[in-house]
Design a protein around this motif. Sequence first.
Motif, PDB file in Angstrom:
ATOM      1  N   LEU A 159      -1.577   3.365  -3.031  1.00  0.00           N
ATOM      2  CA  LEU A 159      -2.921   3.384  -2.457  1.00  0.00           C
ATOM      3  C   LEU A 159      -3.465   4.801  -2.426  1.00  0.00           C
ATOM      4  O   LEU A 159      -2.713   5.762  -2.284  1.00  0.00           O
ATOM      5  N   ASN A 160      -4.776   4.917  -2.562  1.00  0.00           N
ATOM      6  CA  ASN A 160      -5.405   6.227  -2.498  1.00  0.00           C
ATOM      7  C   ASN A 160      -5.623   6.601  -1.044  1.00  0.00           C
ATOM      8  O   ASN A 160      -6.717   6.470  -0.504  1.00  0.00           O
ATOM      9  N   ALA A 161      -4.578   7.022  -0.388  1.00  0.00           N
ATOM     10  CA  ALA A 161      -4.674   7.343   1.030  1.00  0.00           C
ATOM     11  C   ALA A 161      -5.434   8.645   1.216  1.00  0.00           C
ATOM     12  O   ALA A 161      -5.378   9.530   0.360  1.00  0.00           O
TER      13      ALA A 161
ATOM     14  N   ALA B 290      -3.459   3.093   4.826  1.00  0.00           N
ATOM     15  CA  ALA B 290      -3.051   3.359   3.450  1.00  0.00           C
ATOM     16  C   ALA B 290      -1.866   4.325   3.420  1.00  0.00           C
ATOM     17  O   ALA B 290      -0.901   4.132   2.669  1.00  0.00           O
TER      18      ALA B 290
ATOM     19  N   LEU C 136     -12.895   5.730   1.435  1.00  0.00           N
ATOM     20  CA  LEU C 136     -12.841   4.486   2.210  1.00  0.00           C
ATOM     21  C   LEU C 136     -12.766   3.275   1.283  1.00  0.00           C
ATOM     22  O   LEU C 136     -12.016   2.335   1.521  1.00  0.00           O
TER      23      LEU C 136
ATOM     24  N   ASP D  44     -15.147  -2.359   8.425  1.00  0.00           N
ATOM     25  CA  ASP D  44     -14.827  -3.048   7.174  1.00  0.00           C
ATOM     26  C   ASP D  44     -16.001  -2.942   6.206  1.00  0.00           C
ATOM     27  O   ASP D  44     -17.010  -3.635   6.354  1.00  0.00           O
TER      28      ASP D  44
ATOM     29  N   ALA E  49      -4.861  -8.692   2.035  1.00  0.00           N
ATOM     30  CA  ALA E  49      -4.846  -7.518   1.162  1.00  0.00           C
ATOM     31  C   ALA E  49      -3.563  -6.712   1.384  1.00  0.00           C
ATOM     32  O   ALA E  49      -2.929  -6.260   0.427  1.00  0.00           O
TER      33      ALA E  49
ATOM     34  N   ASN F   8       1.879   3.379   1.990  1.00  0.00           N
ATOM     35  CA  ASN F   8       2.541   4.173   0.951  1.00  0.00           C
ATOM     36  C   ASN F   8       3.927   4.625   1.408  1.00  0.00           C
ATOM     37  O   ASN F   8       4.893   4.586   0.634  1.00  0.00           O
TER      38      ASN F   8
ATOM     39  N   ALA G 190      -9.170   3.311  -0.190  1.00  0.00           N
ATOM     40  CA  ALA G 190      -7.973   3.311   0.663  1.00  0.00           C
ATOM     41  C   ALA G 190      -7.530   1.896   0.998  1.00  0.00           C
ATOM     42  O   ALA G 190      -6.347   1.636   1.193  1.00  0.00           O
ATOM     43  N   ARG G 191      -8.465   0.961   1.082  1.00  0.00           N
ATOM     44  CA  ARG G 191      -8.131  -0.408   1.446  1.00  0.00           C
ATOM     45  C   ARG G 191      -7.378  -1.068   0.308  1.00  0.00           C
ATOM     46  O   ARG G 191      -7.817  -1.022  -0.829  1.00  0.00           O
ATOM     47  N   PRO G 192      -6.263  -1.687   0.597  1.00  0.00           N
ATOM     48  CA  PRO G 192      -5.613  -2.467  -0.462  1.00  0.00           C
ATOM     49  C   PRO G 192      -6.519  -3.632  -0.864  1.00  0.00           C
ATOM     50  O   PRO G 192      -7.381  -4.039  -0.100  1.00  0.00           O
ATOM     51  N   SER G 193      -6.303  -4.134  -2.065  1.00  0.00           N
ATOM     52  CA  SER G 193      -7.148  -5.220  -2.557  1.00  0.00           C
ATOM     53  C   SER G 193      -6.393  -6.530  -2.500  1.00  0.00           C
ATOM     54  O   SER G 193      -5.178  -6.574  -2.669  1.00  0.00           O
ATOM     55  N   VAL G 194      -7.130  -7.597  -2.277  1.00  0.00           N
ATOM     56  CA  VAL G 194      -6.491  -8.899  -2.213  1.00  0.00           C
ATOM     57  C   VAL G 194      -6.287  -9.460  -3.610  1.00  0.00           C
ATOM     58  O   VAL G 194      -5.546 -10.413  -3.820  1.00  0.00           O
TER      59      VAL G 194
ATOM     60  N   ARG H  15      -0.714  -8.562  -0.179  1.00  0.00           N
ATOM     61  CA  ARG H  15      -0.702  -8.389  -1.632  1.00  0.00           C
ATOM     62  C   ARG H  15      -0.104  -7.037  -2.005  1.00  0.00           C
ATOM     63  O   ARG H  15       0.661  -6.909  -2.943  1.00  0.00           O
TER      64      ARG H  15
ATOM     65  N   VAL I 123      -8.395   2.481   8.527  1.00  0.00           N
ATOM     66  CA  VAL I 123      -8.217   2.235   7.091  1.00  0.00           C
ATOM     67  C   VAL I 123      -7.464   3.370   6.399  1.00  0.00           C
ATOM     68  O   VAL I 123      -6.513   3.145   5.653  1.00  0.00           O
ATOM     69  N   SER I 124      -7.875   4.605   6.668  1.00  0.00           N
ATOM     70  CA  SER I 124      -7.267   5.716   5.928  1.00  0.00           C
ATOM     71  C   SER I 124      -5.812   5.911   6.342  1.00  0.00           C
ATOM     72  O   SER I 124      -4.969   6.276   5.523  1.00  0.00           O
TER      73      SER I 124
END
Lengths: 338, 270, 315, 284
Positions: free
Chosen positions: A266-268, B184, A252, A212, B209, B188, A255-259, B212, B180-181
């Motif tokens: 998302l930028n995967a 995402a 990195l 994280d 997160a 999607n 890629a994490r969604p934001s709260v 959301r 994480v990657s």
Amino acid sequence: MSALLEVSDLTVRLRLGDEQREVITGTAFQIAAGEAMGLVGESGSGKSMTAKAIARLLPLGARVSGRVTFDGADVLALHGAELRRHRARVAVVFQDPRAHINPVRRIDDFMTESLRLLDDVPRAEARRRAAAALEEVGIDDPAKRLRQFPHELSGGMLQRVMIATALLSEPRLLLADECTTALDVTTQAEVMAILDDLRRDRGLAMLFITHDLELAGAVCDRTTVMYAGQIVETRGSQRLHDDPLHPYSAALVQARPSVTATAPRLNAIPGRPVSAFEAPGGCRFAPRCPHAVDACRSHDQQLTALDGGWVRCSWAAELRGRLLASSPASSSGENANA
Amino acid sequence: MPEDPILAVRGLRKQFGAHVAVDDLSFDLHRGRSLAVVGESGSGKTTVARMIVGLERPAAGTIVACGRDRSRPARGGAERKRRGREVQIVFQDPYASLDPRQSGAVLVDEVLRVHHDHDAATRRRITGELADLVGLDQRQINALPRDLSGGQRQRLAIARALATDPRVLILDESVAALDVSIQAQVLNVLADIRDERGISYILISHDLAVVRQLTDDAVVMRKGAVVEHGPTGRLLDDPQHPYTRMLRASVPGPGWKPARTLRPAAPPSS
Amino acid sequence: MTRFLARRTAMLVATMLVASFAIYGALYVSPGSPLSALTGNRPLPPEAKAQLEARYHLNEPFLVRYWHWLVSALHGDLGESIPLHENVSTLIGQRVGVTAGLVLLTSVIIVIAGVGLGILGALGKGLVDNGVLLASTVSAALPSFAAAVVLQFVVAVKLGWLPALGTGHGFADSLRHLLLPALALAATSVALVTRVTRAAVREETGREHVQTAVSRGLPWPSVVRRHVLRNAAIPITTVVGITIASLIALSAVVETAFGLNGLGAYLVQAAQNKDVAVVQGISLVLVLAFVLTNMLVDIAYAVLDPRLTLGGRAA
Amino acid sequence: MSVLTLDIVTRRRRRSGLGVLGWTSLAVVAVAVLLAIVGPVLRPFDPNLADLSFANVGAYGSHVLGFDGQGRDLLSRLMAGARTTLTGAAFVALVAIVAGSLIAVVTAWFGGVVDAFAAAVLDVLFAFPGILLAVVAAAILGPGLLSAGLALAVAYIPYVTRVLRGAALKERAMTYVAALEVQGFSAWRLCLRHLLPNISALIIAQGTIMFGFAMVDLAAISFLGLGVQSPQADWGVMISDGKSGLLQGYPLESLSAAVCIVAVVSAVTFLGERLEARAKESRR
């Protein structure tokens, strides 16, 4: 000022059946006394193995090269009593406290064990110190807790016991390996706060290993990102977050969604994270990198200094400032082979 | 004039012995919308999911999906299968949620055979479409689970759940175990599926997160009880209940510092 | 703990009740009248038959007879052997010592050799471990009767070190006579205990909490003693207990092979002679011993593992 | 490069292949099975033809292994005995494994009262060791292979069930089973097409191990004179028959039969344990 911990060119191979599998390739970093550094990466990045190599806890059959110096001592050459003394001065807090505390012995025994066996502290005195340590990590009624068995305590409580125990031996370096991952978010916040407070009070150095990025940033001055057994970037945590130099760090971050906001998309990062032994030649991140060119795939990348940090990407200077703005990868690409 | 909810839950309750796992839970879920059930361990959120899909029997309350009650065990195979075509679920652990002896193609094919009378060619076509939808290629859909990564397995679990074209999909911490990657990517894919199929999601999660990112509304649970219920954006930007505020304050982010705080009348950490 | 003991005792009583019923009932329904064994199938005059039937309660309903048998058994009276005209309890009393001695001696061998070799193999490396592995593999494949045959031939007949047959008199002589049977009986069991011990110690050595102890800089011998062996003791105790329990029945084979005057050998004889009362009596005693041993194992398990305060053993 | 720790992981090296021991075991089992099928036909002499003047005579002409205590051709008796010995053990293993799997799957699936009842019954059954049950069975039904086999099969059921029930419970708790339940699959289909196949490797391994146990126990019962009855050729009976010769210094009859049993049992057990280890490995 010389560093408390200095790792240079650390390479680790594990033995799996007949195979030698490289899990860390040429890792190098320093931690000064009292400094906290975050080590961030996905699975297979080699972050946990780095900690194990420093504490000399690698599994049987592991082969290690390079150099690890702790407080002037050559860690990889230690053995016998010296090795045990080294381990006592490097405290480890593991991810899963329930598995890492002997289930058939009382908390009392677990906490005071090394005091009694290594420092010849009398039992009553050791117990008094343990109780005081429990109070420091915010556990009420320590006398009762000391009499209990691990299975009678919750996960968050056990992790605090783990931290209290780690501090009892007055170490100089704390290795925290995903130590809050298994906890609930509110418990995580509390455990992190305790860890952060106590560490600062004691001027204790810390290597904080996590997946994280935000969490590492919150408690560490500096953050190092690993990918496929290599360090790809080391920088001040805030700068790494706002202005990453390596495409992987940037990915990195994004890629994490934001709260706080819902992203349209998302930028995967396409593909999946790999371990060192599965990584391709050239830049190991190249197959997943939106900025990769042919040269990336054919040339190994070196860790080079840039803007007070280190980055393993020859295009870092050119890409700088554009990484976070880069458009999300096309959906066909990201679905390719996760 | 709003249409009838695709899923309506009223006064749902479940006890295990003396322990009340879920107490008086009610919500509506409409077509194409997504609802989060948020909570920490012991909040009862997973029990909610298990009751909706029929793996646990509620002690009280009703669950109505697609206009039909499902709060009592199904009577007979036909009803059981019909329920299977209404609500589906994707679990957390990608390693336990697939039969290790079945490839994706065989798995989806079996589900199709149980539910429909399609011929082999049709089943193959649908399997191919599902693979495309979740982003698995030809090789991956024909591979055994042990040859797939965690993310790929989770895509396959989603494909299995979608095979019967359900109206509601429950995501029980379905992205929590992923890197994480990969997380995402899967999020999607889930968004794409919702756009394409008009399916509704119930996301069971502790990760605000992710909540959301994927949901429109959220229910916050604590020790079986609902503490707050509202639109996700409002709930996270302006939490009303102290517990929601504490949850929100525990999420690391830019400028966040862990505080040794809170827990007013909280139980010893769970 | 009290609750656990109470529960476990209740289970034992229930098991014994059902088992005694099964033992009594099964032999009751067996074809052939018990009298025919006594009379050698000769026809009896009716009044003599009636007299015998009354003497052995043969004319009462089954449940009444079971009840009589159970109540007397609880008072230590297991009835009378019809062919031998002797009290079964007395007959058992004369032989129980040999069997108990045999099982006890074997148990000692199993615990010392099995657990010892297992720990040696698990903690040792290379040659030591491979040696233990080889020895346990060979010994595991050696059934007690085959071991008996081999030992009798080599040690008794060829070398003449120990007697091949018989029970012996006095403590030292009895021990001399019991040594070969005990070794024969122990062969397979030692191997089993060795292998389980080795695996258990190995597994504990790899546990995370052992890694924690190592990471704290504790000396390896302390880690082994306080964490590895302490925790491995739980599965080891279980397997040792179950193994010892299984010896109780297996002793019949070895007693027969070595001509020992024990319960097991006598049970076999009685089965061949259809001496129902003796078969019932000895079966009951052996089952009781077996169940008691298993209960002791459960209690030991609960004492060793604080995670199991209530309820039974996790399967 | 510094080597930090000594390597003791080498033993796991040949995980995929059978290895020398594995192939040897397979060969032993193959020979034994072949003997069981054709042995009684191919034996060179009549295994029951006794001539006391040849009692305990060693190798003699075409009598490669010589004669037993009653002057019967030893090799012929070994070959003829293979069938009795192996079919008996196979019968026991089969009955125990079929009953055990059935109970395991049913109790794991339904749990609750069904499980508790089955557990109670098995607990009582567990109190009867195989040999004891066989002796009692011999007293009731008379000595013979059938009574011994039945008794052993019944006595093995609790052991088999315990292992398989654990595996079945683990499998039942896997979320794929729950996912397929939600799909509306019937209990029947789930048990037969998913649960059972997924523990089948362990079932086969258990069956193999039980076969080894059964061979030993059946031989032990024959040795006690309560199983297969002399003069029928059987390895257990031969050990018993050869005892008097053994004590007089003619060990061949007992020893040859013992060697046959030990060889087959160790081979079967080795294979069974390998199968079990592999089954557990693949289920991680």
